[in-house]
Design an enzyme around this catalytic site. Structure first.
Site, PDB file in Angstrom:
ATOM      1  N   ASP A 152     -50.903 -10.064 -77.706  1.00  0.00           N
ATOM      2  CA  ASP A 152     -49.889  -9.941 -77.405  1.00  0.00           C
ATOM      3  C   ASP A 152     -48.968 -11.105 -77.478  1.00  0.00           C
ATOM      4  O   ASP A 152     -47.571 -10.564 -77.168  1.00  0.00           O
ATOM      5  CB  ASP A 152     -49.843  -9.406 -76.304  1.00  0.00           C
ATOM      6  CG  ASP A 152     -50.523  -9.736 -74.778  1.00  0.00           C
ATOM      7  OD1 ASP A 152     -50.162 -11.571 -75.223  1.00  0.00           O
ATOM      8  OD2 ASP A 152     -49.759  -9.393 -73.605  1.00  0.00           O
ATOM      9  N   GLU A 197     -55.637  -1.714 -65.330  1.00  0.00           N
ATOM     10  CA  GLU A 197     -55.806  -3.173 -66.016  1.00  0.00           C
ATOM     11  C   GLU A 197     -57.014  -3.225 -66.878  1.00  0.00           C
ATOM     12  O   GLU A 197     -57.191  -4.238 -67.651  1.00  0.00           O
ATOM     13  CB  GLU A 197     -55.909  -4.713 -65.318  1.00  0.00           C
ATOM     14  CG  GLU A 197     -54.269  -4.385 -64.273  1.00  0.00           C
ATOM     15  CD  GLU A 197     -53.545  -5.241 -65.480  1.00  0.00           C
ATOM     16  OE1 GLU A 197     -54.395  -6.160 -65.782  1.00  0.00           O
ATOM     17  OE2 GLU A 197     -52.708  -5.234 -65.419  1.00  0.00           O
TER      18      GLU A 197
END
Length: 307
Positions: free
Chosen positions: A101, A85
């Site tokens: 995103d 991550e």
């Protein structure tokens, strides 16, 4: 839910407080203050605090072991997820960023997003135990974003929300809320899946945990339950195929999903994240299915040591 890797930093601290009281004893001649917290009482209080802390630690250890992983294995799994991550083995509670995103701001140790109610659940849980917090004022807008599924963060506004998240992450209570949310919404569902499948190795369980965080646990084609179903349809159950063969097939199914997700808004970022699966596959190739440490891994071109 987090869909790609970025960078965050945070540390966790805890504090306890001990208070003492005094009573007053009076005689006919004079009144004299008498402290009731004697050395013996202090010793007993400290012993009780130590016993409580030990009980809590044992309970936490039992919870992790009940989920099929030792505390060390769970910690290494968390560190691996953090590498994927955020490119660091340190859990990043203060991270907050719009990675563009379509999911608004992604924040916290598991990438809680603003467009789908992920972040809303965290902030609500935090506000329930700490009403006067810097994130509470964003709840109405987070509710609107979750209801509409919108990635538009102008109404927060974005910069203020990010600053408030980073401020809140300095609070140990908020960090604990994030930990609890990860356990409830990602770790426990993944371990339930592993139990139903009869998976026994820490590596297989860590892979389902990582998939749970990235893909979620809903009913969508891209979610963990669907990945499990497609894997079992392909090679049979872990009992029939063998756990190692089933896990290798799961790696393939997950890579295919990351490369060709049903949710087009995730496609660009997910295609970049395939190496998080290949990293775990490389661990499997070494035979370290028990996630024994220290663990040397490579992900996205960088090397890390998982203690």
């Amino acid at each position: 839910m987090r869909f790609t890797r970025t960078h965050r930093a945070a540390t966790a601290v805890a504090a306890v407080a001990l208070t003492a009281a005094s009573t007053w004893a009076c005689t006919a001649a004079e009144a004299t203050p008498t402290t009731t917290v004697t050395a013996q009482t202090q010793t007993q209080t400290q012993a009780r605090s130590q016993a409580q802390a030990q009980t809590q630690a044992q309970a936490a250890k039992a919870t992790v072991q009940a989920a099929g992983m030792s505390p060390d294995q769970r910690r290494r799994a968390d560190q691996l997820v953090s590498i994927f991550e955020n490119s660091t083995t340190e859990i990043q509670y203060a991270y907050a960023e719009n990675i563009h995103d379509g999911r608004g701001v992604t924040a916290g140790r598991a990438g809680f997003t603003t467009n789908d109610g992920d972040a809303l659940k965290v902030v609500r849980a935090y506000t329930a135990v700490s009403p006067d917090n810097p994130l509470a004022r964003f709840i109405p807008e987070l509710e609107r974003l979750a209801a509409s599924g919108s990635g538009d963060t102008s109404g927060l506004p974005e910069a203020d929300y990010i600053a408030a998240w980073q401020q809140a992450a300095q609070d140990a209570t908020f960090r604990q809320v994030q930990d609890d949310q990860v356990d409830q919404r990602y770790f426990s569902p993944a371990m339930d899946q592993a139990d139903r499948l009869g998976l026994t190795t820490a590596l297989a369980r860590a892979e389902l945990y990582d998939a749970s965080i990235q893909h979620g646990n809903g009913g969508e084609y891209d979610a963990l339950p669907a990945l499990v179903d497609r894997t079992t349809a392909k090679v049979g159950s872990p009992a029939a195929a063998g756990e190692k063969a089933w896990l290798d097939a799961f790696f393939d199914v997950r890579v295919d999903d990351l490369t060709n997700p049903a949710n087009s808004s995730t496609a660009e970022e997910w295609r970049k994240s395939v190496d998080r699966v290949e990293c775990l596959r490389r661990i499997a190739a070494t035979g370290n299915y028990g996630l024994e440490g220290p663990l040397s891994v490579t992900a996205f071109g960088s090397s890390y040591t998982v203690s």
